[in-house]
Design a protein around this motif. Structure first.
Motif, PDB file in Angstrom:
ATOM      1  N   ASN A   1       0.780  -1.609   0.163  1.00 21.81           N
ATOM      2  CA  ASN A   1       0.369  -0.162   0.111  1.00 21.81           C
ATOM      3  C   ASN A   1       0.851   1.220   0.156  1.00 21.81           C
ATOM      4  OD1 ASN A   1      -2.716   1.586   0.390  1.00 21.81           O
ATOM      5  ND2 ASN A   1      -1.762   1.685   2.089  1.00 21.81           N
ATOM      6  N   LEU A   2       1.851   1.491   0.946  1.00 20.12           N
ATOM      7  CA  LEU A   2       3.098   2.306   0.860  1.00 20.12           C
ATOM      8  C   LEU A   2       3.586   2.606  -0.530  1.00 20.12           C
ATOM      9  CD1 LEU A   2       4.177   1.524   4.398  1.00 20.12           C
ATOM     10  CD2 LEU A   2       2.485   3.667   3.744  1.00 20.12           C
ATOM     11  N   VAL A   3       4.009   1.137  -1.450  1.00 22.29           N
ATOM     12  CA  VAL A   3       4.945   1.985  -2.295  1.00 22.29           C
ATOM     13  C   VAL A   3       3.833   1.945  -3.542  1.00 22.29           C
ATOM     14  CG1 VAL A   3       5.792   0.191  -4.192  1.00 22.29           C
ATOM     15  CG2 VAL A   3       6.535  -0.497  -1.635  1.00 22.29           C
ATOM     16  N   GLU A   4       2.445   1.584  -3.203  1.00 22.59           N
ATOM     17  CA  GLU A   4       1.968   2.122  -4.371  1.00 22.59           C
ATOM     18  C   GLU A   4       1.378   3.652  -4.062  1.00 22.59           C
ATOM     19  OE1 GLU A   4      -0.405   0.951  -7.791  1.00 22.59           O
ATOM     20  OE2 GLU A   4       0.937   0.019  -6.602  1.00 22.59           O
ATOM     21  N   VAL A   5       1.337   4.386  -2.310  1.00 21.07           N
ATOM     22  CA  VAL A   5       0.742   5.784  -3.034  1.00 21.07           C
ATOM     23  C   VAL A   5       2.001   7.047  -2.923  1.00 21.07           C
ATOM     24  CG1 VAL A   5       1.005   7.313  -0.508  1.00 21.07           C
ATOM     25  CG2 VAL A   5      -0.579   4.945  -0.487  1.00 21.07           C
ATOM     26  N   GLN A   6       3.098   5.783  -3.206  1.00 21.89           N
ATOM     27  CA  GLN A   6       4.710   7.050  -2.769  1.00 21.89           C
ATOM     28  C   GLN A   6       4.571   6.998  -4.821  1.00 21.89           C
ATOM     29  OE1 GLN A   6       7.583   6.906  -0.826  1.00 21.89           O
ATOM     30  NE2 GLN A   6       6.913   7.283   1.333  1.00 21.89           N
ATOM     31  N   GLU A   7       5.168   4.984  -5.563  1.00 23.69           N
ATOM     32  CA  GLU A   7       4.666   4.993  -6.450  1.00 23.69           C
ATOM     33  C   GLU A   7       4.334   4.223  -7.473  1.00 23.69           C
ATOM     34  OE1 GLU A   7       8.428   2.374  -6.067  1.00 23.69           O
ATOM     35  OE2 GLU A   7       9.537   3.653  -4.048  1.00 23.69           O
ATOM     36  N   SER A   8       2.992   4.019  -7.328  1.00 31.11           N
ATOM     37  CA  SER A   8       1.776   3.818  -8.394  1.00 31.11           C
ATOM     38  C   SER A   8       2.607   2.661  -9.352  1.00 31.11           C
ATOM     39  CB  SER A   8       2.053   5.095  -9.298  1.00 31.11           C
ATOM     40  OG  SER A   8       0.782   5.603  -8.089  1.00 31.11           O
ATOM     41  N   SER A   9       3.155   1.630  -8.284  1.00 25.28           N
ATOM     42  CA  SER A   9       4.097   0.317  -8.983  1.00 25.28           C
ATOM     43  C   SER A   9       2.973  -0.345  -9.649  1.00 25.28           C
ATOM     44  CB  SER A   9       5.336  -0.332  -8.891  1.00 25.28           C
ATOM     45  OG  SER A   9       4.931  -0.550  -7.402  1.00 25.28           O
ATOM     46  N   GLY A  10       1.879  -0.789  -8.629  1.00 25.69           N
ATOM     47  CA  GLY A  10       1.164  -1.444  -9.721  1.00 25.69           C
ATOM     48  C   GLY A  10       0.198  -1.298 -10.257  1.00 25.69           C
ATOM     49  N   LEU A  11      -0.330   0.578 -10.075  1.00 18.88           N
ATOM     50  CA  LEU A  11      -1.728   1.337 -11.507  1.00 18.88           C
ATOM     51  C   LEU A  11      -0.603   0.946 -12.670  1.00 18.88           C
ATOM     52  CD1 LEU A  11      -3.303   2.424 -12.294  1.00 18.88           C
ATOM     53  CD2 LEU A  11      -2.490   4.484 -11.145  1.00 18.88           C
ATOM     54  N   MET A  12       0.969   0.705 -12.884  1.00 18.91           N
ATOM     55  CA  MET A  12       1.628   1.425 -13.254  1.00 18.91           C
ATOM     56  C   MET A  12       1.430   0.157 -14.939  1.00 18.91           C
ATOM     57  SD  MET A  12       2.484   3.782 -14.204  1.00 18.91           S
ATOM     58  CE  MET A  12       3.146   3.803 -15.901  1.00 18.91           C
ATOM     59  N   ASP A  13       1.571  -1.130 -14.169  1.00 20.78           N
ATOM     60  CA  ASP A  13       1.899  -2.941 -14.471  1.00 20.78           C
ATOM     61  C   ASP A  13       0.392  -3.015 -15.113  1.00 20.78           C
ATOM     62  OD1 ASP A  13       4.155  -2.870 -13.271  1.00 20.78           O
ATOM     63  OD2 ASP A  13       3.369  -4.358 -11.347  1.00 20.78           O
ATOM     64  N   ARG A  14      -0.719  -2.273 -14.251  1.00 21.53           N
ATOM     65  CA  ARG A  14      -2.036  -2.881 -14.644  1.00 21.53           C
ATOM     66  C   ARG A  14      -1.929  -2.324 -16.273  1.00 21.53           C
ATOM     67  NH1 ARG A  14      -3.543  -2.616  -9.372  1.00 21.53           N
ATOM     68  NH2 ARG A  14      -4.091  -1.026  -9.607  1.00 21.53           N
ATOM     69  N   ILE A  15      -1.312  -0.632 -16.224  1.00 18.65           N
ATOM     70  CA  ILE A  15      -1.758  -0.004 -17.665  1.00 18.65           C
ATOM     71  C   ILE A  15      -1.157  -0.512 -18.485  1.00 18.65           C
ATOM     72  CG2 ILE A  15      -0.872   1.837 -18.600  1.00 18.65           C
ATOM     73  CD1 ILE A  15      -1.077   3.587 -15.917  1.00 18.65           C
ATOM     74  N   ASN A  16       0.544  -1.524 -18.217  1.00 19.55           N
ATOM     75  CA  ASN A  16       1.343  -2.133 -19.184  1.00 19.55           C
ATOM     76  C   ASN A  16       0.805  -3.473 -19.874  1.00 19.55           C
ATOM     77  OD1 ASN A  16       3.180  -0.141 -18.992  1.00 19.55           O
ATOM     78  ND2 ASN A  16       4.607  -0.834 -17.668  1.00 19.55           N
ATOM     79  N   GLN A  17      -0.533  -3.692 -18.954  1.00 24.25           N
ATOM     80  CA  GLN A  17      -0.921  -4.434 -18.927  1.00 24.25           C
ATOM     81  C   GLN A  17      -1.942  -4.381 -20.104  1.00 24.25           C
ATOM     82  OE1 GLN A  17      -1.143  -7.844 -15.718  1.00 24.25           O
ATOM     83  NE2 GLN A  17       1.497  -7.405 -15.845  1.00 24.25           N
ATOM     84  N   PHE A  18      -2.943  -4.263 -20.077  1.00 26.16           N
ATOM     85  CA  PHE A  18      -4.013  -3.328 -20.656  1.00 26.16           C
ATOM     86  C   PHE A  18      -4.373  -3.922 -21.678  1.00 26.16           C
ATOM     87  CE2 PHE A  18      -7.547  -1.091 -22.543  1.00 26.16           C
ATOM     88  CZ  PHE A  18      -8.741  -1.365 -21.037  1.00 26.16           C
TER      89      PHE A  18
END
Length: 290
Positions: free
Chosen positions: A260-277
């Motif tokens: 959760n903290l990594v996502e708040v600061q870096e949005s790495s999970g969101l970027m992964d989902r965008i790349n896989q969209f």
């Protein structure tokens, strides 16, 4: 959604708690199997050492001519420190195996790994985590000795220490600094979640080990139970150590806090989902749900 917990996403207070137990429920058998395979040795060694220690205490209490000072000297024996050493190993084994399970779960696309796969991670991180835990423990002890407030302040960061080390394959210094950086502007939420998760875990442990604790006390201090005292001590100790399985709860909860903290600061999970969209996954072309 069965077995499909997404770790790399934003969560609020309640979602972290709920998803902790949802992950355990959906992966209960693999987690227990992993616990038996990788932590069973430490649990068994802890039971043997603790039984020896409890029987030693029982012998001290049964001797009316043993002075108080002599009892203290008999208490701090090599077996006493062996119990502490094995307890450190047990906590490290539970932490490393659970975090390794999570790392592989994510790597395999939300599929529970088997104990052989977790073992590959476990043997790589165990000693690194074990020796690091000594440094973390000394740092926390020093912080609490200085004053209660510094200890409370650094505890959430030190709780994130092992998730950072294992999930990012990091060294001690980087992990230490990274743990504090992740808490920037998120201390209260993280501290609150960690506190609640630890309270739940300890409550479960106390409830599960209560019969064992009662049996141990009965066998140690009640003269009328002398004939069954050793059996009560053994059974009580076994129940107490089996309850260590509940230690997986805070490890999983803190791992969710880390993501959760990594996502708040870096949005790495969101970027992964965008790349896989839009990509096909095993022939499934249905739209991704958010």
């Amino acid at each position: 959604m069965s077995g499909k917990i997404e770790f790399k996403k934003l969560r609020d207070f309640g979602e972290v708690i709920n998803d902790t137990f949802l992950f355990i429920r959906e992966n209960f058998r693999p987690l227990i199997k992993m616990f038996i395979y990788l932590c069973g040795f430490f649990i068994l060694a802890g039971i043997i050492a603790a039984v020896m220690q409890q029987l030693n205490l029982q012998a001290i209490g049964a001797n009316p001519n043993n002075p108080f000072a002599g009892g203290i000297n008999n208490l701090f024996t090599w077996n006493y420190f062996l119990v502490i050493f094995i307890s450190m190993g047990t906590y490290t084994a539970i932490t490393v195996s659970t975090l390794s399970f999570i790392a592989l779960y994510i790597q395999k696309g939300k599929v529970a790994p088997n104990p052989e796969e977790v073992w590959a991670y476990f043997k790589y991180y165990f000693f690194r985590a074990f020796f690091s835990s000594i440094g973390v423990g000394l740092f926390l002890t020093f912080a609490f000795i200085l004053c209660l407030l510094p200890g409370i302040y650094v505890f959430p960061a030190m709780s994130l220490f092992f998730p950072v080390m294992i999930l990012e394959n990091a060294g001690f210094i980087y992990t230490f600094n990274r743990s504090f950086k992740l808490l920037k502007n998120q201390w209260w939420l993280t501290a609150g979640v960690i506190l609640v998760i630890w309270v739940i875990a300890y409550s479960c442990m106390m409830f599960a080990s209560a019969p064992g604790f009662i049996l141990t006390m009965v066998g140690t201090f009640i003269p009328g139970a002398k004939e069954w005292s050793k059996v009560m001590v053994i059974v009580g100790t076994i129940l107490q150590y089996i309850s260590y399985a509940f230690m997986m709860i805070p490890v999983i909860g803190v791992a969710l806090c880390y993501f959760n903290l990594v996502e708040v600061q870096e949005s790495s999970g969101l970027m992964d989902r965008i790349n896989q969209f839009g990509e096909e996954k095993n022939g499934d072309t249905s739209l991704e749900e958010y």
